[in-house]
Structures are given as structure tokens and as C-alpha cells.
Design an enzyme around this catalytic site. Structure first.
Site, PDB file in Angstrom:
ATOM      1  N   GLU A  57     -10.794  11.993  46.875  1.00  0.00           N
ATOM      2  CA  GLU A  57     -10.950  11.218  45.631  1.00  0.00           C
ATOM      3  C   GLU A  57     -12.359  11.372  45.059  1.00  0.00           C
ATOM      4  O   GLU A  57     -12.814  10.537  44.277  1.00  0.00           O
ATOM      5  CB  GLU A  57     -10.641   9.730  45.866  1.00  0.00           C
ATOM      6  CG  GLU A  57      -9.251   9.432  46.383  1.00  0.00           C
ATOM      7  CD  GLU A  57      -8.129   9.646  45.355  1.00  0.00           C
ATOM      8  OE1 GLU A  57      -8.437  10.006  44.207  1.00  0.00           O
ATOM      9  OE2 GLU A  57      -6.958   9.463  45.733  1.00  0.00           O
ATOM     10  N   HIS A  95     -11.797   2.434  47.986  1.00  0.00           N
ATOM     11  CA  HIS A  95     -10.354   2.585  47.747  1.00  0.00           C
ATOM     12  C   HIS A  95      -9.611   2.246  49.035  1.00  0.00           C
ATOM     13  O   HIS A  95     -10.002   2.699  50.116  1.00  0.00           O
ATOM     14  CB  HIS A  95     -10.046   4.028  47.330  1.00  0.00           C
ATOM     15  CG  HIS A  95      -8.591   4.371  47.369  1.00  0.00           C
ATOM     16  ND1 HIS A  95      -7.662   3.750  46.570  1.00  0.00           N
ATOM     17  CD2 HIS A  95      -7.893   5.265  48.118  1.00  0.00           C
ATOM     18  CE1 HIS A  95      -6.464   4.239  46.815  1.00  0.00           C
ATOM     19  NE2 HIS A  95      -6.581   5.168  47.761  1.00  0.00           N
ATOM     20  N   HIS A 138      -5.441   0.995  50.699  1.00  0.00           N
ATOM     21  CA  HIS A 138      -4.004   0.795  50.467  1.00  0.00           C
ATOM     22  C   HIS A 138      -3.655  -0.637  50.863  1.00  0.00           C
ATOM     23  O   HIS A 138      -3.108  -0.878  51.943  1.00  0.00           O
ATOM     24  CB  HIS A 138      -3.187   1.803  51.277  1.00  0.00           C
ATOM     25  CG  HIS A 138      -3.382   3.223  50.836  1.00  0.00           C
ATOM     26  ND1 HIS A 138      -2.772   4.293  51.449  1.00  0.00           N
ATOM     27  CD2 HIS A 138      -4.122   3.750  49.816  1.00  0.00           C
ATOM     28  CE1 HIS A 138      -3.121   5.414  50.827  1.00  0.00           C
ATOM     29  NE2 HIS A 138      -3.954   5.114  49.846  1.00  0.00           N
ATOM     30  N   HIS A 174       0.451   2.656  44.877  1.00  0.00           N
ATOM     31  CA  HIS A 174      -0.433   3.434  45.743  1.00  0.00           C
ATOM     32  C   HIS A 174      -1.503   2.567  46.416  1.00  0.00           C
ATOM     33  O   HIS A 174      -1.626   2.575  47.627  1.00  0.00           O
ATOM     34  CB  HIS A 174      -1.076   4.573  44.920  1.00  0.00           C
ATOM     35  CG  HIS A 174      -2.085   5.379  45.689  1.00  0.00           C
ATOM     36  ND1 HIS A 174      -2.441   6.662  45.358  1.00  0.00           N
ATOM     37  CD2 HIS A 174      -2.842   5.087  46.767  1.00  0.00           C
ATOM     38  CE1 HIS A 174      -3.345   7.114  46.210  1.00  0.00           C
ATOM     39  NE2 HIS A 174      -3.614   6.166  47.087  1.00  0.00           N
TER      40      HIS A 174
HETATM   41  O1  2HA Z   1      -8.323   8.898  51.287  1.00  0.00           O
HETATM   42  O2  2HA Z   1      -6.146   7.217  50.160  1.00  0.00           O
HETATM   43  O3  2HA Z   1      -5.745   8.370  47.785  1.00  0.00           O
HETATM   44  C1  2HA Z   1      -6.964   9.147  51.196  1.00  0.00           C
HETATM   45  C2  2HA Z   1      -6.377   8.406  50.061  1.00  0.00           C
HETATM   46  C3  2HA Z   1      -6.142   9.155  48.836  1.00  0.00           C
HETATM   47 ZN    ZN Z   2      -5.014   6.318  48.543  1.00  0.00          ZN
END
Ligand code: 2HA
Ligand code: ZN
Length: 293
Positions: free
Chosen positions: A133, A156, A158, A228
Site C-alpha cells: 500500500e 491500515h 482489517h 476490506h
Molecule cells: O498489508 O492489508 O491491503 C496487506 C493489506 C493490503
Molecule cells: Zn488490507
């Protein structure tokens, strides 16, 4: 490699050993562990970037331009001569928690912002390359610098509870998702008064997700990526985690209420307005209930 260059780049290990970075590595380790424990970073999911330029002297930064360089697809002129600590591509948060030094890399953006130098403690086969990313991180980091924001971290993850929310058609708009998240817990509007941005599903790692995310960060501290995960900006990694934690809490409350077969009431507009009107940083003083009637 000539002896001169070797001498000039030898600070690699010094960079990783620098005292000022010790606190960063401790925080990375702690937050990576929490992300893993929460199930918000399965396999190699999740990534972060930290602008650490301010921890280095100009002389130290100058030495970094001798490291191997990689052209960038886009130019980031406002990132010229900035240094980032990034999670390595393919690395796992659970490994990051045990050994952050081995799982991160330093990226030093060149004079024109058209390429980056990769500073790795273990050059060779085991080199950590920056997260997939990278374009999104650089675009957001550049926007933070342009806005003179105190935020140095982009994270970032999940966040399961938020991904689940974006799977429900009625929450796939900025208005609907913010109204739900604010309504589920008073802390959400208190700490995230600007709410979240919402990006319809886009392939990760691309320029188009970077551009959409950038737009989302014009007005928000957190951006949801439909089906996502999410991205957040903050002064520290710990604070970045807090942003996601608060939202996950709201989302969890929603699903818990739904699991009873009932609809949650949510805070009403007046209650939300009252919270919004507290002067920032002051402890909310709740009005005494009127029992006179
Ligand atoms: O780092 O989460 O979106 C791996 C991810 C890509
Ligand atoms: Zn991701």
C-alpha cells in the site's frame, strides 16, 4: 561497492539503533500485538507508515541518499527528503510484535520526490520491501505535510467489526455509516466528530484506491474501505489504534443489539448535538435531570 560509499552508508545499523527510535519500536511492537490479538491483521494484513524525519539530523539524512533507489510511479514533491518507517510487504503483525526491527524498512524520498532509497538492516534476500500500500501511504503522508498536520502515522487494518458493517447495503454511504457509528456510543462523536470517509470497493494497492482515500482524508481521520478494512491518521500509532478501537466498539454494540433480534435505539440528534457542543478538551458536564415535575 567502493570503500567510500560503504563508509557513508554504514550508518544503516546506527539508524536502527538510534535512541530516539527505541520508543517507536516499542510502540510498534505493542500495537502490532494488539492488532493480531483482535484478529484485525490476519496473515500479512495491515500496514503502517510513520514519518520519522524529525528524529534525524540533516547530516544523517544526507547519508541515506547512498542507498539503493527505486523509482516511484508518481512524484511526491512535498515528500522530498522525508524519511518513513514502514511495515514490510508480506510481514505478519504477530512477527512484527516480536521483532519490529526485522519487519520494517526505512524509505527515504529523494530530492525531487520521484524515487525512494530503501534502508534495510539486512540487505540481500531477507530485505524487507515497503508495504504493497506504499502509494496510498505516500499520498496520505504528503497530504498531511501539505496541511501542516501534526499527524505522523498512517495505519491500515482489517477491523472485522467495520468490514462487517460495510457488507450491509444500508451502511454503504458516508451519511448512513456515520449516523450509525455516532449513534451507538457517545465517545464516537466525542473523539471522531468528523466521522469516517467511505470508499466504495476498489482493488487494494492501486493508484485509484490511493486517490479515493486521499479525498476521504480531506475531512476525516478515518476512511473505511468497503468490504476490506480501514485506514486512519494520527499523531502516534497508539492514537491511530484508538481511532479504530472506538469505531469497532460502536459497530460491536450495533451487532450485539441486533443479535437480540431488536433494533438499537441509538443516541438521538439532541444527545449528539449536546456532545458536539462541549468545548474540545473539556470534560463534559451533564445537565442535572429536572425532577421538579
Ligand atoms: O498489508 O492489508 O491491503 C496487506 C493489506 C493490503
Ligand atoms: Zn488490507
Amino acid at each position: 561497492m567502493s570503500g567510500k560509499i560503504e563508509r557513508q552508508i554504514s550508518p544503516a545499523n546506527d539508524i536502527f539503533q538510534k535512541n530516539e527510535l527505541a520508543a517507536e519500536f516499542l510502540q510498534i511492537s505493542a500495537i502490532a500485538q494488539i492488532l493480531w490479538d483482535r484478529g484485525w491483521a490476519e496473515r500479512n494484513a495491515g500496514n503502517f507508515s510513520i514519518n520519522v524525519t524529525g528524529l534525524f539530523t540533516t547530516k544523517e539524512l544526507d547519508c541515506l541518499s547512498f542507498y539503493p533507489f527505486f523509482p516511484l510511479v508518481k512524484q511526491y514533491p512535498d515528500l522530498a527528503r522525508t524519511l518513513f518507517l514502514l511495515s514490510g510487504t508480506g510481514t505478519r503483525m504477530r512477527d512484527m510484535a516480536n521483532n519490529p526491527v526485522e519487519n520494517v524498512c526505512f524509505v527515504y524520498v529523494n530530492e525531487s520526490g520521484s524515487a525512494y532509497h530503501l534502508i534495510d538492516e539486512n540487505p540481500g534476500d531477507t530485505s524487507a520491501r515497503p508495504t504493497s500500500e506504499l502509494p496510498t501511504h505516500l499520498a496520505i503522508q504528503q497530504q498531511l505535510l501539505q496541511k501542516k498536520s501534526p499527524d505522523k502515522v498512517v495505519l491500515h487494518a482489517h477491523v472485522t467489526e467495520l468490514i462487517a458493517l460495510t457488507q450491509l447495503a444500508q451502511f454503504t454511504s458516508e451519511k448512513a455509516v456515520n449516523s450509525l457509528l455516532w449513534g451507538m456510543h457517545p465517545e464516537t462523536i466525542l473523539f471522531l466528530p468528523d466521522g469516517v470517509g467511505f470508499i466504495p470497493y476498489t482493488i487494494p494497492g492501486t493508484e485509484s484506491i490511493a486517490m479515493a482515500t486521499l479525498k476521504g482524508f480531506e475531512n476525516h481521520k478515518v476512511v473505511l474501505w468497503e468490504k476490506h478494512g480501514c485506514m486512519t491518521v494520527a499523531r502516534t500509532l497508539s492514537e491511530a489504534f484508538d481511532n479504530l478501537d472506538i469505531l469497532a466498539k460502536s459497530s460491536k454494540i450495533y451487532f450485539l443489539c441486533k443479535s437480540t433480534g431488536q433494533e438499537p435505539e441509538g443516541l438521538n440528534n439532541l444527545q449528539l448535538k449536546e456532545i458536539r457542543e462541549y468545548p474540545p478538551g473539556e470534560t463534559p458536564v451533564f445537565k442535572k435531570p429536572d425532577f421538579s415535575i
